[in-house]
Design a protein around this motif. Structure first.
Motif, PDB file in Angstrom:
ATOM      1  N   VAL A 255       0.835  -1.199   0.000  1.00 34.99           N
ATOM      2  CA  VAL A 255       0.000   0.000   0.000  1.00 34.99           C
ATOM      3  C   VAL A 255       0.872   1.253   0.000  1.00 34.99           C
ATOM      4  O   VAL A 255       0.602   2.217  -0.724  1.00 34.99           O
ATOM      5  N   ALA A 256       1.926   1.238   0.804  1.00 35.85           N
ATOM      6  CA  ALA A 256       2.820   2.398   0.874  1.00 35.85           C
ATOM      7  C   ALA A 256       3.405   2.708  -0.501  1.00 35.85           C
ATOM      8  O   ALA A 256       3.401   3.865  -0.951  1.00 35.85           O
ATOM      9  N   ILE A 257       3.886   1.684  -1.181  1.00 37.98           N
ATOM     10  CA  ILE A 257       4.499   1.882  -2.495  1.00 37.98           C
ATOM     11  C   ILE A 257       3.456   2.321  -3.522  1.00 37.98           C
ATOM     12  O   ILE A 257       3.673   3.265  -4.286  1.00 37.98           O
ATOM     13  N   ASP A 258       2.306   1.648  -3.523  1.00 40.42           N
ATOM     14  CA  ASP A 258       1.272   1.939  -4.515  1.00 40.42           C
ATOM     15  C   ASP A 258       0.681   3.340  -4.365  1.00 40.42           C
ATOM     16  O   ASP A 258       0.196   3.915  -5.342  1.00 40.42           O
ATOM     17  N   CYS A 259       0.713   3.875  -3.149  1.00 43.77           N
ATOM     18  CA  CYS A 259       0.068   5.165  -2.897  1.00 43.77           C
ATOM     19  C   CYS A 259       1.040   6.344  -2.920  1.00 43.77           C
ATOM     20  O   CYS A 259       0.642   7.480  -2.638  1.00 43.77           O
ATOM     21  N   GLY A 260       2.299   6.086  -3.247  1.00 46.35           N
ATOM     22  CA  GLY A 260       3.237   7.190  -3.425  1.00 46.35           C
ATOM     23  C   GLY A 260       3.976   7.619  -2.181  1.00 46.35           C
ATOM     24  O   GLY A 260       4.637   8.671  -2.191  1.00 46.35           O
ATOM     25  N   PHE A 261       3.894   6.821  -1.101  1.00 49.71           N
ATOM     26  CA  PHE A 261       4.664   7.157   0.092  1.00 49.71           C
ATOM     27  C   PHE A 261       6.112   6.707  -0.092  1.00 49.71           C
ATOM     28  O   PHE A 261       6.396   5.752  -0.814  1.00 49.71           O
TER      29      PHE A 261
END
Length: 288
Positions: A255-261
């Protein structure tokens, strides 16, 4: 001879109590940034081919500049123009000084002035020492953002806002900021763009080009129309998408990677700020 500030520090005159740290803000022509505490160190006479703008946090710095002696006390802002010789050392009764400095190039400050006024010119700071608590805190906040933030939009927005306000309020040619008009159409485009590419590392220039508005004005117009700055809106949008993904049971790191964090810890900090619990806790409670 002009020097990088790092080269102006005479390490042979530094005592054990002196502390100094330099880094470069890559997005802004590798602009030098400095955090230091000097008790024994004395800068020799030198000059820069950049501006020198920063805040004295504690103690007081004394220096000679343009034929005069200045004392910058705690809480004050020091702003020095390029190509002007100066030294620097602790004021005798102060016991030393702690300060944070940034060294924006002539081109960067010319760009700030052009974005703000529409004119090709340079700002100058003849008063040298400025007493403005709010502006000092804004400069310190920018210094922290340049040191710690990962998002381009956050860095760009902070840099543009803070230096634009420094120029508008304290340069020799003070400038009254243009009143924000009704910009619903352009701001709707920017908002939709941030919705569509929430995961991308968007820069302020991207939004300015899309809306055909000057950078500083666009930030103010966006906040007037939406109630949030562009970066705050981008962050909120990322958290909303992350929340939906976690509710579907997706792994926190994905989720972190997919959401741009930037990484999982970045998501953890931001998500907890918005919802009071970590992404992992949210996933455990609500994930399917």
């Amino acid at each position: 001879m002009t020097k990088k500030q790092k080269n102006a520090v005479d390490k042979s005159s530094m005592g054990q109590r002196d502390q100094v740290r330099f880094w470069h803000a890559a997005r802004f022509e590798e602009m030098e940034c400095l955090a230091a505490r000097f008790i024994d160190h004395h800068y020799p006479k030198h000059m820069h081919d950049t501006y020198s703008i920063g805040v004295i946090i504690a103690g007081a710095e004394e220096f000679h500049y343009k034929g005069q002696k200045y004392v910058a006390p705690a809480g004050s802002i020091a702003a020095l123009d390029p190509h002007e010789a100066h030294d620097g050392y602790p004021e005798k009764s102060s016991g030393g000084f702690v300060y944070r400095m940034m060294y924006p190039s002539i081109d960067l400050m010319a760009d700030i002035y052009r974005d703000l006024t529409g004119k090709d010119n340079l700002p100058f700071f003849s008063d040298v020492i400025y007493h403005d608590d709010q502006m000092a805190q804004r400069l310190l906040g920018l210094h922290t953002v340049l040191d710690q933030a990962h998002d381009s939009l956050e860095q760009d927005s902070a840099f543009t806002q803070v230096f634009s306000e420094m120029v508008a309020n304290h340069s020799d040619k003070k400038y009254n900021l243009r009143a924000v008009g009704r910009e619903g159409g352009p701001i709707a485009l920017a908002r939709q763009y941030l919705d569509d590419v929430y995961q991308d590392d968007v820069g302020l220039d991207d939004l300015a080009a899309l809306t055909q508005l000057n950078r500083h004005y666009m930030i103010r117009a966006f906040k007037k129309e939406v109630g949030l700055t562009p970066h705050a809106y981008q962050t909120m949008r990322r958290v909303q998408v992350a929340k939906n993904k976690l509710a579907r049971g997706e792994q926190v790191i994905d989720v972190a990677i997919d959401c741009g964090f930037y990484d999982q810890s970045h998501l953890n900090r931001v998500f907890k700020k918005y919802h009071g619990i970590t992404p992992g806790q949210y996933r455990s409670q609500f994930g399917t």
